[in-house]
Design a protein around this motif. Structure first.
Motif, short mmCIF file in Angstrom:
data_model
loop_
_atom_site.label_atom_id
_atom_site.label_comp_id
_atom_site.label_asym_id
_atom_site.label_seq_id
_atom_site.Cartn_x
_atom_site.Cartn_y
_atom_site.Cartn_z
N ARG A 1 0.83 -1.22 0.00
CA ARG A 1 0.00 0.00 0.00
C ARG A 1 0.86 1.26 0.00
O ARG A 1 0.66 2.17 -0.79
CB ARG A 1 -0.94 0.01 1.21
N SER A 2 1.83 1.31 0.91
CA SER A 2 2.69 2.50 0.97
C SER A 2 3.55 2.62 -0.27
O SER A 2 3.79 3.72 -0.77
CB SER A 2 3.58 2.46 2.22
N GLN A 3 4.01 1.50 -0.80
CA GLN A 3 4.81 1.56 -2.02
C GLN A 3 4.00 2.11 -3.19
O GLN A 3 4.54 2.85 -4.03
CB GLN A 3 5.37 0.18 -2.35
N ARG A 4 2.71 1.83 -3.23
CA ARG A 4 1.87 2.39 -4.31
C ARG A 4 1.77 3.91 -4.18
O ARG A 4 1.79 4.63 -5.18
CB ARG A 4 0.49 1.73 -4.32
N VAL A 5 1.67 4.41 -2.95
CA VAL A 5 1.66 5.87 -2.76
C VAL A 5 3.00 6.45 -3.22
O VAL A 5 3.04 7.46 -3.93
CB VAL A 5 1.37 6.25 -1.28
N MET A 6 4.10 5.81 -2.85
CA MET A 6 5.42 6.29 -3.28
C MET A 6 5.50 6.37 -4.80
O MET A 6 6.01 7.36 -5.35
CB MET A 6 6.51 5.35 -2.74
N GLN A 7 4.98 5.36 -5.47
CA GLN A 7 5.00 5.36 -6.94
C GLN A 7 4.11 6.47 -7.51
O GLN A 7 4.50 7.15 -8.46
CB GLN A 7 4.56 3.99 -7.46
N ARG A 8 2.93 6.67 -6.90
CA ARG A 8 2.01 7.71 -7.41
C ARG A 8 2.60 9.11 -7.28
O ARG A 8 2.27 9.98 -8.08
CB ARG A 8 0.67 7.64 -6.67
N ILE A 9 3.45 9.34 -6.29
CA ILE A 9 4.02 10.67 -6.12
C ILE A 9 5.35 10.82 -6.87
O ILE A 9 6.04 11.82 -6.71
CB ILE A 9 4.16 11.07 -4.64
N GLY A 10 5.70 9.82 -7.67
CA GLY A 10 6.87 9.93 -8.55
C GLY A 10 8.17 9.40 -8.00
O GLY A 10 9.22 9.56 -8.64
N MET A 11 8.13 8.74 -6.85
CA MET A 11 9.36 8.20 -6.30
C MET A 11 9.74 6.92 -7.03
O MET A 11 8.87 6.24 -7.59
CB MET A 11 9.19 7.95 -4.80
N GLN A 12 11.03 6.60 -7.03
CA GLN A 12 11.51 5.45 -7.78
C GLN A 12 12.27 4.48 -6.88
O GLN A 12 13.05 4.90 -6.02
CB GLN A 12 12.40 5.90 -8.93
#
Length: 193
Positions: free
Chosen positions: A141-152
């Protein structure tokens, strides 16, 4: 004392902590669903101490893990913001972005919206070169938020020293976002005439 930053979005206010936040924050920290990817739940005393610590950091430096409210709807839904990990983690020194919201506010885009506001503060006002985020490898779940905000994610991991060795939560993944990458992802600003 530095001036206090309180980011505002279309729906949210990221702000300094208030006394009325402590009870719902304790409910959040004692909720097994919300805390699924943390090694332990916090009782009221530990939760209040954490809220005081977060409030103190904002007071000292003007920014941190802000309390989040949905303007005109909910006075407190959790926290989102920026933090220098203390005690340090293996990837320190760094500034991390993080979030923790009450489960009844999941799935409405609040974490993503607030995190984007925090990134804006980090890059535009604090002039950070990079912001990181990390979580237990199994916390999708948290990784999906990280991806949505442009983190890699580039395969970087570490064992979190505060998590017991035998815990499935010990292994963490690291996501990163540099200022130049963030800047190129922002919509072009209209030229004033």
């Amino acid at each position: 004392m530095p001036s206090r930053i309180e980011p505002l979005t279309e729906r949210l206010l990221l702000r300094q902590w208030r006394a009325g936040d402590y009870e719902p924050f304790a409910r959040l920290n004692g909720d097994p669903v919300a805390m699924e990817y943390f090694p332990w739940l916090l009782d009221r005393d530990k939760s209040d101490a954490l809220a005081e610590k977060l409030r103190g950091r904002i007071e000292e430096q003007g920014w941190g893990f802000w309390a989040v409210e949905v303007r005109g709807v909910a006075p407190f839904i959790g926290f989102v913001g920026l933090n220098r990990p203390n005690p340090p983690v293996p990837i320190s020194p760094c500034v991390e972005i993080g979030w923790r919201l009450l489960p009844e506010y999941w799935g409405q885009g609040f974490a993503t919206e607030a995190a984007r506001a925090a990134l804006r503060v980090g890059f535009e006002e604090l002039h950070l070169d990079e912001i990181v985020s990390y979580t237990a490898t199994i916390n999708q779940r948290s990784q999906r938020v990280m991806q949505r905000i442009g983190m890699q994610y580039n395969g970087e991991q570490f064992d979190h020293p505060a998590v017991p060795e035998e815990s499935p939560l010990r292994e963490h993944v690291v996501y990163r976002l540099g200022r130049s990458t963030w800047e190129t992802s922002q919509p072009a600003k209209e030229a004033s005439t």
